[in-house]
Write a protein that holds these residues in place. Structure first.
Motif, short mmCIF file in Angstrom:
data_model
loop_
_atom_site.label_atom_id
_atom_site.label_comp_id
_atom_site.label_asym_id
_atom_site.label_seq_id
_atom_site.Cartn_x
_atom_site.Cartn_y
_atom_site.Cartn_z
N TRP A 36 16.98 -15.30 86.81
CA TRP A 36 17.92 -14.19 86.62
C TRP A 36 17.10 -12.91 86.44
O TRP A 36 16.12 -12.88 85.68
N ARG A 38 17.67 -8.37 86.34
CA ARG A 38 18.68 -7.32 86.13
C ARG A 38 18.12 -5.97 86.55
O ARG A 38 16.90 -5.78 86.61
N ARG A 45 14.13 -3.55 89.44
CA ARG A 45 14.71 -4.82 89.02
C ARG A 45 13.70 -5.52 88.11
O ARG A 45 12.50 -5.57 88.42
N VAL A 93 23.23 -4.57 86.20
CA VAL A 93 23.69 -5.53 87.19
C VAL A 93 22.74 -6.72 87.13
O VAL A 93 21.52 -6.55 87.22
N TYR A 94 23.30 -7.89 86.96
CA TYR A 94 22.52 -9.11 86.85
C TYR A 94 22.54 -9.86 88.17
O TYR A 94 23.61 -10.08 88.75
N TYR A 95 21.34 -10.28 88.60
CA TYR A 95 21.18 -10.97 89.87
C TYR A 95 20.61 -12.37 89.67
O TYR A 95 19.63 -12.55 88.92
N TRP A 115 18.78 -13.74 97.01
CA TRP A 115 19.42 -13.02 95.92
C TRP A 115 20.94 -13.09 96.06
O TRP A 115 21.48 -13.07 97.17
N GLY A 118 25.00 -9.84 92.83
CA GLY A 118 24.93 -9.16 91.54
C GLY A 118 26.27 -9.13 90.83
O GLY A 118 27.33 -9.10 91.48
N GLN A 120 28.07 -7.11 87.39
CA GLN A 120 27.87 -6.05 86.40
C GLN A 120 28.17 -6.57 85.01
O GLN A 120 29.22 -7.18 84.77
#
Length: 125
Positions: A36, A38, A45, A93-95, A115, A118, A120
């Motif tokens: 993970w 962000r 990132r 934003v988390y990816y 990826w 994303g 939020q």
């Protein structure tokens, strides 16, 4: 083609909890570590957490250690990020990320080639 789909983001108050999920498809999920990351607007990132293919090993950024927990369910091709006691500075934003091949350093962004779109996360004070 590997696909990653995140869910679970939203607005949360500081001190509450939130769980992010990421469902993977397109290859054997259990063979690879997952991560993970962000990102906030205007910033690079950054690494948040990673988990080994078996789930036995985990890695965390210092900023989230002790508050966030990464886990995975290989039977469901899903990786989770449990966010406890989030802070306003966790807003991003988390990816979800998957590597192209076996990783050497699961904390390195360059190790990941796939990826999600994303999700939020906004933490209010």
């Amino acid at each position: 083609q590997v696909q990653l789909v995140e869910s679970g983001g939203g607005l949360v108050q500081a001190g509450d909890s939130l769980r992010l999920s990421c469902v993977a498809s397109g290859r054997t999920f259990s063979h690879y570590a997952m991560g993970w990351f962000r990102q906030t607007q205007g910033e690079e990132r950054e690494f948040v957490a990673a988990v080994s293919w078996s789930g036995d090993n985990t890695w965390y950024a210092d900023s989230v250690k002790g508050r966030f927990t990464i886990s995975r369910d290989n039977a469901k091709n899903t990786v989770f990020l449990q966010m406890n006691s989030p802070k306003p500075e966790d807003t991003a934003v988390y990816y979800c990320a998957a590597p192209v091949r076996t990783v050497i350093d699961p904390t390195e962004l360059s190790e990941y080639g796939y990826w999600g779109q994303g999700t939020q996360v906004t933490v209010s004070s």
